[in-house]
Design an enzyme around this catalytic site. Structure first.
Site, PDB file in Angstrom:
ATOM      1  CG  HIS A  33      -2.115   0.870   1.068  1.00 15.94           C
ATOM      2  ND1 HIS A  33      -2.060   2.251   1.105  1.00 15.94           N
ATOM      3  CD2 HIS A  33      -3.424   0.557   0.841  1.00 15.94           C
ATOM      4  CE1 HIS A  33      -3.271   2.742   0.923  1.00 15.94           C
ATOM      5  NE2 HIS A  33      -4.120   1.733   0.760  1.00 15.94           N
ATOM      6  CG  HIS A  34       1.507   5.363  -2.570  1.00 17.19           C
ATOM      7  ND1 HIS A  34       2.374   6.162  -1.865  1.00 17.19           N
ATOM      8  CD2 HIS A  34       1.738   5.646  -3.873  1.00 17.19           C
ATOM      9  CE1 HIS A  34       3.091   6.898  -2.700  1.00 17.19           C
ATOM     10  NE2 HIS A  34       2.728   6.589  -3.924  1.00 17.19           N
ATOM     11  CB  ALA A  35      -0.781   4.231   3.524  1.00 19.67           C
TER      12      ALA A  35
END
Length: 465
Positions: free
Chosen positions: A139-141
């Site tokens: 996930h980009h988070a």
């Protein structure tokens, strides 16, 4: 252990929905070591799951509740199950690259569940040439594409005989341990500026002038961090959650020769390849607009020294809205247009301090980022037509426990109003292109690979390379 989630990561989490999973991915291809035998892929999978200690980065998942006052926090997974995150899969016959890319497209379509750490990896066998593939999504988070690539590189070796390399999520021995991937540069610079009163005052004092210059350039249709002139295309529609992935690589020497003959950078040549390919693709569909397409291109540059410049020289990351010249029939003319556009954009950004670069680049991307976050798709017009990024990778051959990595291809994030993302990465003398698109909005995505190949030849002929 509970830690707050920074605003940038929280935005990626909150913007996510079924039609736009917000994870990045990577596909690596490996050749088996000499004498590996038929069971090598199984042993590779077992080595990936035989991890004594998992890095803290891969143990945390997002959480919010009454106890966190509704705020998003990272919380360690107390029931962590490594075999859920690391899978073993096989391709159907005939085991071509086509079947591999189809599988990656399906794997890239599914969201990562918040109740578990936000990553998955799949060891894939069944390629008829005997190679093994590894698809990983994060996930980009948790990680951006550059950090994910650096993490993968940290567990590879240039020594084909080394056999003690851990899985990317495994903690390395103390003598060879690498630090956790750093957060992205703009966020670091912004946080640093906020923590430095004098720096923030000095930076903020120049923001109005930088804003006026940037908006004036955008209004005049000059290249800057803001665009007001992107035409509407089939890429700028609502998307579904299904993905299609296409990948191929080209020798960097061919691209370098084109650049040398024309005075362009390799990145300019990559953009020209994409411009010609997208132009031909849209022509085939009868969807090419008269106005030139605009691409958002992340760039690194040396920002003007300031109180908040980083200690290693003030490097900053910005975004240039590049005119692709898709209205031009001549490949050389498209390349020249891109050269000028990228040069103008870098000059505009290099006159700013790091915080101003972050602010202006964020302003330029806001119309693409805020609608998904605020559920306003279709109300705000897309400021650019697609994203094209180029991430440098290792220049030499790398191995994982004797398995030679022979290719690496990035998968990125299409969003509503931005149905196509092209990300490139260099490795061992090749430039690998990863094209990620909405399966419905961008039909026959693989045709772009044919057009990319044709554009390399067209550029060579046009500039005499």
């Amino acid at each position: 252990m509970v830690t707050p989630i920074d605003p940038t990561s929280a935005a990626f989490l909150l913007a996510e929905n079924r039609s736009q999973p917000m994870h990045v991915g990577g596909l690596q291809l490996f050749e088996n070591p000499e004498g590996a035998g038929r069971g090598y892929t199984r042993r590779m999978y077992e080595a990936m799951t035989d991890v004594a200690e998992v890095r803290p980065l891969f143990l945390k998942h997002p959480h919010r509740s009454l106890s966190t006052a509704g705020q998003l926090v990272w919380r360690e997974d107390e029931q962590f199950d490594l075999e859920h995150h690391v899978r073993h899969s096989a391709l159907p016959k005939p085991g071509r690259i086509r079947e591999l890319l189809n599988l990656c497209g399906r794997l890239h379509s599914t969201r990562l569940a918040w109740e578990r750490p936000l990553w998955e990896s799949t060891v894939i066998e069944g390629l008829r040439d005997g190679r093994v593939a590894l698809y990983t999504k994060t996930h980009h988070a948790l990680l951006d594409g550059i950090s994910a690539m650096r993490l993968m590189q940290s567990v590879l070796s240039t020594d084909p005989d080394q056999r003690d390399m851990p899985a990317p999520w495994g903690v390395r021995p103390e003598h060879s341990r690498t630090p956790e991937p750093a957060a992205d540069v703009p966020a670091d610079l912004f946080r640093h500026a906020l923590s430095t009163g004098l720096g923030l005052t000095a930076e903020a004092a120049g923001l109005p002038a930088a804003l006026i210059r940037t908006l004036n350039a955008g209004v005049r249709n000059e290249t800057s961090a803001v665009s007001f002139h992107a035409p509407r295309t089939i890429f700028n529609e609502r998307i579904t959650g299904s993905r299609r992935f296409a990948a191929q690589d080209w020798p960097i020497e061919r691209l370098r020769a084109i650049g040398k003959a024309s005075g362009a950078t390799i990145n300019d040549v990559v953009l020209a390849m994409c411009s010609g390919a997208v132009r031909q693709y849209l022509l085939e569909l009868g969807e090419l607009p008269q106005a030139p397409l605009v691409a958002m291109v992340p760039v690194g540059l040396n920002a003007k020294q300031s109180h908040v410049a980083s200690a290693d020289g003030g490097n900053a990351v910005g975004a240039v809205m590049c005119r692709l010249g898709t209205d031009l029939d001549d490949p050389a003319a498209r390349l020249a247009t891109i050269q000028q556009s990228m040069s103008d954009g870098k000059v505009a950004l290099s006159s700013m301090t790091p915080l101003q670069i972050v602010a202006m680049s964020a302003l330029g991307q806001a119309p693409a980022i805020l609608p998904p976050l605020l559920r306003l798709q279709g109300i705000v017009r897309s400021p650019y037509n697609l994203i094209i990024s180029n991430v440098p990778g290792p220049r030499t051959t790398h191995y994982w426990n004797g398995a030679k990595m022979v290719g690496t291809y990035p998968l990125s994030i299409p969003i509503n109003g931005m149905a196509l993302n092209i990300t490139c990465t260099s490795y061992d003398g090749k430039m690998g292109f990863g094209l990620t698109g909405c399966r419905r909005t961008v039909p026959h995505l693989q045709r772009l690979l044919i057009h990319l190949d044709a554009e390399v030849s067209a550029l060579e002929k046009a500039v005499g390379a």
